[in-house]
Design a protein around this motif. Structure first.
Motif, PDB file in Angstrom:
ATOM      1  N   SER A 162       0.826  -1.204   0.000  1.00  0.00           N
ATOM      2  CA  SER A 162       0.000   0.000   0.000  1.00  0.00           C
ATOM      3  C   SER A 162       0.862   1.257   0.000  1.00  0.00           C
ATOM      4  N   VAL A 163       1.954   1.215   0.786  1.00  0.00           N
ATOM      5  CA  VAL A 163       2.821   2.392   0.924  1.00  0.00           C
ATOM      6  C   VAL A 163       3.660   2.624  -0.329  1.00  0.00           C
ATOM      7  N   TYR A 164       4.289   1.562  -0.852  1.00  0.00           N
ATOM      8  CA  TYR A 164       5.291   1.732  -1.902  1.00  0.00           C
ATOM      9  C   TYR A 164       4.771   1.484  -3.322  1.00  0.00           C
ATOM     10  N   ILE A 165       3.700   0.718  -3.459  1.00  0.00           N
ATOM     11  CA  ILE A 165       3.207   0.387  -4.802  1.00  0.00           C
ATOM     12  C   ILE A 165       1.871   1.063  -5.097  1.00  0.00           C
ATOM     13  N   GLU A 166       0.891   0.866  -4.209  1.00  0.00           N
ATOM     14  CA  GLU A 166      -0.441   1.427  -4.462  1.00  0.00           C
ATOM     15  C   GLU A 166      -0.393   2.948  -4.572  1.00  0.00           C
ATOM     16  N   ARG A 167       0.312   3.595  -3.654  1.00  0.00           N
ATOM     17  CA  ARG A 167       0.364   5.062  -3.680  1.00  0.00           C
ATOM     18  C   ARG A 167       1.059   5.579  -4.940  1.00  0.00           C
ATOM     19  N   ALA A 168       2.062   4.849  -5.410  1.00  0.00           N
ATOM     20  CA  ALA A 168       2.740   5.249  -6.650  1.00  0.00           C
ATOM     21  C   ALA A 168       1.788   5.150  -7.839  1.00  0.00           C
ATOM     22  N   PHE A 169       1.008   4.071  -7.900  1.00  0.00           N
ATOM     23  CA  PHE A 169       0.039   3.917  -8.994  1.00  0.00           C
ATOM     24  C   PHE A 169      -1.074   4.961  -8.902  1.00  0.00           C
ATOM     25  N   ILE A 170      -1.476   5.318  -7.679  1.00  0.00           N
ATOM     26  CA  ILE A 170      -2.484   6.375  -7.513  1.00  0.00           C
ATOM     27  C   ILE A 170      -1.965   7.680  -8.098  1.00  0.00           C
ATOM     28  N   ALA A 171      -0.722   8.014  -7.775  1.00  0.00           N
ATOM     29  CA  ALA A 171      -0.118   9.254  -8.267  1.00  0.00           C
ATOM     30  C   ALA A 171      -0.025   9.251  -9.791  1.00  0.00           C
ATOM     31  N   LEU A 172       0.498   8.156 -10.340  1.00  0.00           N
ATOM     32  CA  LEU A 172       0.664   8.069 -11.796  1.00  0.00           C
ATOM     33  C   LEU A 172      -0.681   8.056 -12.512  1.00  0.00           C
ATOM     34  N   ALA A 173      -1.663   7.344 -11.957  1.00  0.00           N
ATOM     35  CA  ALA A 173      -3.001   7.297 -12.563  1.00  0.00           C
ATOM     36  C   ALA A 173      -3.653   8.676 -12.538  1.00  0.00           C
ATOM     37  N   THR A 174      -3.463   9.413 -11.428  1.00  0.00           N
ATOM     38  CA  THR A 174      -4.018  10.767 -11.327  1.00  0.00           C
ATOM     39  C   THR A 174      -3.431  11.672 -12.400  1.00  0.00           C
ATOM     40  N   ILE A 175      -2.108  11.617 -12.562  1.00  0.00           N
ATOM     41  CA  ILE A 175      -1.437  12.430 -13.590  1.00  0.00           C
ATOM     42  C   ILE A 175      -1.961  12.073 -14.983  1.00  0.00           C
ATOM     43  N   ALA A 176      -2.051  10.771 -15.280  1.00  0.00           N
ATOM     44  CA  ALA A 176      -2.450  10.317 -16.615  1.00  0.00           C
ATOM     45  C   ALA A 176      -3.911  10.643 -16.913  1.00  0.00           C
ATOM     46  N   VAL A 177      -4.796  10.422 -15.928  1.00  0.00           N
ATOM     47  CA  VAL A 177      -6.232  10.679 -16.158  1.00  0.00           C
ATOM     48  C   VAL A 177      -6.490  12.167 -16.368  1.00  0.00           C
ATOM     49  N   VAL A 178      -5.850  13.019 -15.549  1.00  0.00           N
ATOM     50  CA  VAL A 178      -6.017  14.470 -15.718  1.00  0.00           C
ATOM     51  C   VAL A 178      -5.485  14.903 -17.083  1.00  0.00           C
ATOM     52  N   GLY A 179      -4.311  14.389 -17.465  1.00  0.00           N
ATOM     53  CA  GLY A 179      -3.746  14.738 -18.770  1.00  0.00           C
ATOM     54  C   GLY A 179      -4.612  14.279 -19.925  1.00  0.00           C
ATOM     55  N   THR A 180      -5.154  13.060 -19.833  1.00  0.00           N
ATOM     56  CA  THR A 180      -6.024  12.527 -20.890  1.00  0.00           C
ATOM     57  C   THR A 180      -7.290  13.356 -21.024  1.00  0.00           C
ATOM     58  N   THR A 181      -7.889  13.682 -19.890  1.00  0.00           N
ATOM     59  CA  THR A 181      -9.144  14.444 -19.914  1.00  0.00           C
ATOM     60  C   THR A 181      -8.935  15.845 -20.468  1.00  0.00           C
ATOM     61  N   LEU A 182      -7.827  16.473 -20.065  1.00  0.00           N
ATOM     62  CA  LEU A 182      -7.518  17.792 -20.624  1.00  0.00           C
ATOM     63  C   LEU A 182      -7.320  17.711 -22.139  1.00  0.00           C
ATOM     64  N   ASN A 183      -6.709  16.629 -22.604  1.00  0.00           N
ATOM     65  CA  ASN A 183      -6.408  16.489 -24.027  1.00  0.00           C
ATOM     66  C   ASN A 183      -7.660  16.333 -24.876  1.00  0.00           C
ATOM     67  N   ILE A 184      -8.766  15.896 -24.267  1.00  0.00           N
ATOM     68  CA  ILE A 184     -10.020  15.780 -25.011  1.00  0.00           C
ATOM     69  C   ILE A 184     -10.438  17.130 -25.571  1.00  0.00           C
ATOM     70  N   ALA A 185     -10.191  18.202 -24.812  1.00  0.00           N
ATOM     71  CA  ALA A 185     -10.522  19.542 -25.304  1.00  0.00           C
ATOM     72  C   ALA A 185      -9.729  19.868 -26.561  1.00  0.00           C
ATOM     73  N   VAL A 186      -8.487  19.379 -26.643  1.00  0.00           N
ATOM     74  CA  VAL A 186      -7.666  19.574 -27.838  1.00  0.00           C
ATOM     75  C   VAL A 186      -8.256  18.801 -29.015  1.00  0.00           C
ATOM     76  N   VAL A 187      -8.766  17.596 -28.750  1.00  0.00           N
ATOM     77  CA  VAL A 187      -9.413  16.796 -29.802  1.00  0.00           C
ATOM     78  C   VAL A 187     -10.623  17.538 -30.341  1.00  0.00           C
ATOM     79  N   TRP A 188     -11.398  18.149 -29.464  1.00  0.00           N
ATOM     80  CA  TRP A 188     -12.569  18.923 -29.903  1.00  0.00           C
ATOM     81  C   TRP A 188     -12.151  20.005 -30.900  1.00  0.00           C
ATOM     82  N   ILE A 189     -11.115  20.747 -30.528  1.00  0.00           N
ATOM     83  CA  ILE A 189     -10.674  21.869 -31.360  1.00  0.00           C
ATOM     84  C   ILE A 189     -10.144  21.378 -32.702  1.00  0.00           C
ATOM     85  N   ASP A 190      -9.306  20.329 -32.672  1.00  0.00           N
ATOM     86  CA  ASP A 190      -8.749  19.796 -33.915  1.00  0.00           C
ATOM     87  C   ASP A 190      -9.830  19.209 -34.811  1.00  0.00           C
TER      88      ASP A 190
END
Length: 366
Positions: free
Chosen positions: A140-168
């Motif tokens: 939980s300390v060394y693996i789960e929390r790392a995946f939470i952090a990475l998943a948060t970064i990736a999901v936020v980046g993906t969702t933001l990029n949808i707005a770019v898809v709309w424009i293109d």
């Protein structure tokens, strides 16, 4: 339950945790099982109602995660079938979405394994809420929390990029580079890209300090995404409607119908993203408030507590956002292309049928 008095977890034997100064206890302190993961029994190695709650939701989310992974992979495969893959905003968002899904599934699998291995629950000593010597599961300390952090970064980046898809997508619909709306949208697109890089930079700075703080930055960016989607949707829908009205020919022309389809898809995607954002924000706020005061003060033995529910609903909001991303990308990259091809084939067939029809010889008839 152990009747042993304690101050910190290290005072308790085995996988027992120290609970002191909590309102739901009749004594000042006691050594009890880990109520967060729902472990119970005389030796704290049995799965109680809290553990079963975690397992049920994690399994549901894993199923949704694999559905998303299959859907995204199928969409990328169909895009490849249409020709050589070009690294445009749609393909880039698809790949980023697949990365988000893999990280999300890894996070959920780790959580599943943590809940199923209570015997490892005291292997690591950590500091939480400025309280030292707290027992925790090493995965939980060394693996789960790392995946939470990475998943948060990736999901936020993906969702933001949808707005770019709309424009293109709007830019590809018609050559309107000189149009003032397109100029505004191009500026908006650059702003979205800047926000993505800023988020990555903040995450790189904050994660070494504490992975849990990424949730707070994620929440701030979810609010930013909400405003970005509202602004982008309003501008792009207005553009499509003006293109629909200025379209030459019948209101039922192929391009006019395509604009209508895109407007409906944008509206549905926006509603779904807002719903996912509300789930994440509300759940995150509840989780943050209750975690600051320490979950042990509100999570009683053999019960499902509110921080536990809020934490799982954050993950539920993540997968809902990922599924919405793949739904919209599938519509834009696959369904709309198929629809346009069928409309063109239908129009061509109708024209050929009309031109091949026998023409009445007026002179002969007369």
């Amino acid at each position: 339950m152990s009747s042993q008095n304690c101050t910190v977890d290290a005072d308790c034997p085995g996988v027992f945790f120290c609970y002191n100064d909590v309102d739901w206890l009749d004594v000042e302190s006691a050594c009890l099982c880990d109520n967060w993961h729902g472990w119970t029994g005389d030796d704290c190695l049995s799965l109680g109602i809290g553990a079963k709650f975690h397992l049920a939701l994690v399994i549901i989310m894993l199923i949704l995660g694999f559905v998303a992974l299959g859907w995204g992979s199928y969409t990328l495969f169909r895009v490849k079938q249409q020709g050589k893959i070009k690294m445009n905003s749609t393909v880039a968002t698809l790949i980023l979405g697949l990365v988000s899904t893999v990280l999300y599934i890894s996070w959920r699998i780790t959580k599943l394994l943590v809940v199923l291995t209570p015997e490892r629950g005291a292997d690591t000593m950590t500091t939480e809420n400025e309280v030292k010597n707290r027992k925790n599961h090493p995965w939980s300390v060394y693996i789960e929390r790392a995946f939470i952090a990475l998943a948060t970064i990736a999901v936020v980046g993906t969702t933001l990029n949808i707005a770019v898809v709309w424009i293109d997508t709007s830019n590809r619909m018609k050559n309107l580079k000189a149009n003032s709306t397109i100029k505004v949208m191009t500026t908006f697109r650059k702003g979205i890209v800047v926000l993505q890089f800023m988020f990555l930079l903040l995450c790189a700075i904050v994660y070494p300090i504490g992975s849990s703080y990424l949730f707070f930055f994620g929440f701030v960016y979810i609010i930013i995404i909400g405003f970005a989607f509202g602004y982008g949707r309003r501008k792009i829908v207005a553009l499509f409607k003006s293109m629909q009205e200025s379209d030459v020919g019948s209101s039922l022309s192929s391009s006019s119908l395509m604009y209508g389809r895109l407007i409906r898809q944008l509206n549905i995607a926006t509603i779904c993203f807002y719903a996912a954002g509300v789930v994440i924000l509300v759940s995150g706020a509840v989780y943050a408030i209750l975690s600051i005061q320490d979950w042990r003060k509100v999570c009683e033995s053999d019960k499902i507590c509110l921080p536990m529910v809020a934490n799982e609903f954050i993950a539920l909001g993540y997968i809902f956002a990922i599924l919405t991303v793949f739904w919209f990308l599938h519509k834009v990259a696959v369904s709309n292309s198929t629809y346009s091809s069928k409309r063109e084939a239908s129009s061509k067939a109708s024209f050929e049928s009309f031109t091949a029809a026998p023409v009445m010889n007026v002179e002969t008839e007369l």
